[in-house]
Structure formats: C-alpha cells, structure tokens
Write an enzyme that holds these catalytic residues in place. Structure first.
Site, PDB file in Angstrom:
ATOM      1  N   HIS A 153       0.839  -1.203   0.000  1.00  0.00           N
ATOM      2  CA  HIS A 153       0.000   0.000   0.000  1.00  0.00           C
ATOM      3  C   HIS A 153       0.864   1.240   0.000  1.00  0.00           C
ATOM      4  O   HIS A 153       2.079   1.155   0.204  1.00  0.00           O
ATOM      5  CB  HIS A 153      -0.928   0.020   1.235  1.00  0.00           C
ATOM      6  CG  HIS A 153      -0.203   0.135   2.544  1.00  0.00           C
ATOM      7  ND1 HIS A 153       0.166  -0.963   3.291  1.00  0.00           N
ATOM      8  CD2 HIS A 153       0.259   1.211   3.244  1.00  0.00           C
ATOM      9  CE1 HIS A 153       0.794  -0.562   4.397  1.00  0.00           C
ATOM     10  NE2 HIS A 153       0.874   0.745   4.389  1.00  0.00           N
ATOM     11  N   HIS A 201      -6.018  -1.898   4.678  1.00  0.00           N
ATOM     12  CA  HIS A 201      -5.855  -0.745   3.780  1.00  0.00           C
ATOM     13  C   HIS A 201      -5.052  -1.136   2.549  1.00  0.00           C
ATOM     14  O   HIS A 201      -4.128  -1.936   2.609  1.00  0.00           O
ATOM     15  CB  HIS A 201      -5.234   0.464   4.471  1.00  0.00           C
ATOM     16  CG  HIS A 201      -3.875   0.268   5.082  1.00  0.00           C
ATOM     17  ND1 HIS A 201      -3.414  -0.926   5.559  1.00  0.00           N
ATOM     18  CD2 HIS A 201      -2.870   1.146   5.282  1.00  0.00           C
ATOM     19  CE1 HIS A 201      -2.199  -0.768   6.037  1.00  0.00           C
ATOM     20  NE2 HIS A 201      -1.836   0.476   5.871  1.00  0.00           N
ATOM     21  N   HIS A 216       4.717   7.149   2.666  1.00  0.00           N
ATOM     22  CA  HIS A 216       5.502   5.923   2.532  1.00  0.00           C
ATOM     23  C   HIS A 216       4.891   4.959   1.520  1.00  0.00           C
ATOM     24  O   HIS A 216       3.703   4.996   1.242  1.00  0.00           O
ATOM     25  CB  HIS A 216       5.711   5.225   3.879  1.00  0.00           C
ATOM     26  CG  HIS A 216       4.470   4.676   4.531  1.00  0.00           C
ATOM     27  ND1 HIS A 216       3.759   5.350   5.486  1.00  0.00           N
ATOM     28  CD2 HIS A 216       3.831   3.484   4.382  1.00  0.00           C
ATOM     29  CE1 HIS A 216       2.736   4.610   5.897  1.00  0.00           C
ATOM     30  NE2 HIS A 216       2.748   3.478   5.236  1.00  0.00           N
ATOM     31  N   HIS A 248       1.118  -0.386  15.202  1.00  0.00           N
ATOM     32  CA  HIS A 248       0.091   0.640  15.040  1.00  0.00           C
ATOM     33  C   HIS A 248      -1.184   0.200  15.747  1.00  0.00           C
ATOM     34  O   HIS A 248      -1.527  -0.985  15.722  1.00  0.00           O
ATOM     35  CB  HIS A 248      -0.293   0.793  13.566  1.00  0.00           C
ATOM     36  CG  HIS A 248       0.758   1.404  12.718  1.00  0.00           C
ATOM     37  ND1 HIS A 248       1.329   2.620  12.990  1.00  0.00           N
ATOM     38  CD2 HIS A 248       1.332   0.985  11.576  1.00  0.00           C
ATOM     39  CE1 HIS A 248       2.202   2.908  12.044  1.00  0.00           C
ATOM     40  NE2 HIS A 248       2.235   1.929  11.180  1.00  0.00           N
ATOM     41  N   TYR A 257       9.507   1.735   9.927  1.00  0.00           N
ATOM     42  CA  TYR A 257       9.643   2.741   8.868  1.00  0.00           C
ATOM     43  C   TYR A 257      11.102   3.083   8.714  1.00  0.00           C
ATOM     44  O   TYR A 257      11.816   3.253   9.710  1.00  0.00           O
ATOM     45  CB  TYR A 257       8.855   4.004   9.210  1.00  0.00           C
ATOM     46  CG  TYR A 257       7.381   3.758   9.181  1.00  0.00           C
ATOM     47  CD1 TYR A 257       6.680   3.817   7.989  1.00  0.00           C
ATOM     48  CD2 TYR A 257       6.698   3.435  10.334  1.00  0.00           C
ATOM     49  CE1 TYR A 257       5.330   3.556   7.949  1.00  0.00           C
ATOM     50  CE2 TYR A 257       5.344   3.172  10.305  1.00  0.00           C
ATOM     51  CZ  TYR A 257       4.671   3.237   9.109  1.00  0.00           C
ATOM     52  OH  TYR A 257       3.334   2.973   9.078  1.00  0.00           O
ATOM     53  N   GLU A 267       8.110   1.207   4.309  1.00  0.00           N
ATOM     54  CA  GLU A 267       7.643   0.460   5.482  1.00  0.00           C
ATOM     55  C   GLU A 267       7.749  -1.025   5.165  1.00  0.00           C
ATOM     56  O   GLU A 267       7.462  -1.446   4.032  1.00  0.00           O
ATOM     57  CB  GLU A 267       6.180   0.806   5.772  1.00  0.00           C
ATOM     58  CG  GLU A 267       5.575  -0.016   6.922  1.00  0.00           C
ATOM     59  CD  GLU A 267       4.083   0.246   7.142  1.00  0.00           C
ATOM     60  OE1 GLU A 267       3.365   0.547   6.158  1.00  0.00           O
ATOM     61  OE2 GLU A 267       3.648   0.148   8.294  1.00  0.00           O
TER      62      GLU A 267
HETATM   63 FE    FE Z   1       1.674   1.824   6.009  1.00  0.00          FE
END
Ligand code: FE
Length: 309
Positions: A153, A201, A216, A248, A257, A267
């Site tokens: 993503h 996501h 990112h 997260h 990251y 990432e």
């Molecule tokens: Fe991400």
C-alpha cells in the site's frame, strides 16, 4: 466474496536520485527482484510472491517522491466503465497506451483532489512468482535481505482529503476501514484508510497542507520474526530507521519505517485483520492519536508526522 472492479494495488512509480544506490537498497537490502529496465532508465521490480511482471518502478529524477500509484481492475470492460465514472466525477483523465510501461496494458490515469496521480489498468504480463505453481515450495531459497513478499500500500499526504475519500469510495468502490477524526467537535477527518479488497488498507491518505505528497510505500512481511529480521538488515547496513519495530493501533500492523537513499520513506510490516464490506468503519479520536499511530509508545513522533517526499 467475488473480487470485482478494482482488485488491488498493482504498482507504484517512485522517483530516485541515484539508481545504483537505489537498486542496492530495493534489491540487495529489501529483496525485490529486478525484472526489466527501459529506455527512459526506469527499472522494474517485483516482490518474490507477486505474479505480475512488476509492482515497483524506479524512475531517475532530481527529487524524490511518487509519480503515480496504479490499481489493477478485473477486466477491460471495468476499465472503460470506471474511466467514464472518473470523468463524470470531474477527474482529469488520460489514456496511456499499452507498452508505455514495459509489460503493462493500457492505463487510465487520473488526478485526485489531494493532488496525486493514480492509474487503473486491466492487463499486465504474467511473470509468475518465485516458487511457481507446480508442486511449489513455500518460499524460494535465493531471496535477498528483508525478503519482502510484495508491494502492499501507499500512505499519501494531501489537502482535500474529503474529496479523495469520496473519489475512492463513491467512484471506485473502496471501503473506508478506519478514519481519524479531529477538530473542536471531532468532525474534521484528518486520516482515512481505504481498501478495495479484504485488507485493512490498500491506500491511506492524511490531510496535509500541500498537495501530492508521499508519506511511505509499504511492503508486506508475514510475521513479527520477519519484521525483526528486516530490522537486523537495517542495522547491518546502516539503513536509516524512522521508527520501529513497533505496532500501530490503526490497522493493528506491526511495522518499521525507514528511508531509501533518496529520502523516500519505506515500510515493512506484518499483521492486520480481514475486512469485509459489511463491517463498520473504525473511528479514532484526536485524544487517542498517539496510540492510534504508535500503540506501544502511545506518543507521536514529529519526524514521522512531518517528513514527506
Ligand atoms: Fe503503512
């Protein structure tokens, strides 16, 4: 669930300043595989478990950032249908001929309210993953470095967040899996997490003063062990880490990251949950933003919030 319409993120084209240093980073350290290069000097890469010919294109340039992100759709008919819907929505839409990117069919490029360029395409040459489809081993032996499985993503920064969310949900059929609400009455959306499939996501967008920024580009690993192994590679080769390994709250991802030699943030992450389109959108509030972003520290990191390319 039948997969129809927009299937998945298919590629991202990143600008890089020094191709040799970039290939050392993306191929030797992250474990992407070089599959082609073209007359413009662009280099095509894929993760070992990706089947199409490429998912990352590196373009030599004077400044870092993202040129565009592409999504694969299920058919040429869907491509035509969505092209018209994008025009009706008010996007500036351009057809890019097959072969402009090696191994890729016609692309429908469109702009977005947050100032990013996106593309849809229905066809890309089949390459096959690194273990094949005949009695495959679970993983290949010769993958380098962090051994990333695939491109996953992008997280983008831009100004008209509400407009881009409307574009992706109303026009392209994405679901909003999570949102971050702020402002005095909690009504200002400052972050949106969007999926076209069953992931937490495929694209995330954060409200930001400037248009068209990349926060990112993210690559999938399959376990916390693999995330820690990626961190070992970063230590061994002195790859600058932004933050992590950590978790997260948003998406539940376990993550690191770090930066490529051009300053683009990458990432590597694992974990999440399965999304179905009948789920309700998760809401995060401003007072819990620290834990939403970094669940262990429960605190924000200024560099993570402000450095974009
Ligand atoms: Fe991400």
């Amino acid at each position: 669930m039948a997969m129809k319409g927009v299937l998945r993120p298919g590629h991202v084209q990143l600008r890089v300043l020094d191709m040799d240093a970039s290939l050392s980073h993306y191929v030797d350290r992250m474990g992407l595989i070089k599959t082609d290069q073209d007359a413009q000097g662009r280099v095509y890469l894929k993760g070992w478990d990706e089947h199409d010919w490429f998912s990352v294109v590196l373009r030599p340039a004077d400044e870092p950032g993202m040129d565009f992100m592409g999504f694969k759709v299920d058919s040429a008919a869907t491509l035509n249908e969505l092209e018209q819907k994008l025009k009706d929505f008010g996007c500036k839409v351009e057809r890019i001929p097959a072969g402009e990117l090696n191994h890729c069919g016609e692309r429908v490029r469109f702009d977005s309210p947050t100032g990013h360029l996106f593309e849809l395409y229905a066809d890309k040459d089949y390459h096959g993953n690194s273990v094949g489809v005949m009695n495959p081993h679970p993983y290949p032996e010769d993958i380098k470095g962090m051994k990333v499985h695939r491109f996953d993503h992008c997280l983008l920064y831009g100004d008209d967040l509400d407009g881009s969310v409307k574009l992706f949900t109303d026009v392209l059929g994405f679901s909003e899996t999570e949102k971050v609400m702020a402002g005095p009455d909690g009504q200002l959306k400052i972050g949106s997490f969007l999926t076209c499939g069953m992931k937490a996501h495929d694209l995330a967008i954060i409200r930001h003063g400037e248009k068209g920024k990349l926060h990112h580009a993210s690559f999938l690993l399959r376990s916390w062990e693999e995330v820690l192994h990626a961190a070992d590679i970063m230590g061994r080769y002195k790859i600058p880490i932004d933050i992590g390994p950590t978790r997260h709250g948003i998406t539940r991802g376990r993550t690191i990251y770090f930066f490529d030699p051009s300053g683009n943030r990458n990432e590597t992450f694992c974990d999440s949950y399965d999304w179905y389109p009948d789920h309700e959108t998760i809401t995060w509030t401003e007072d819990e933003l620290g834990g939403a972003i970094f669940y262990h520290d429960q605190a924000l990191n200024e560099r993570f919030l402000t450095v974009v390319t």
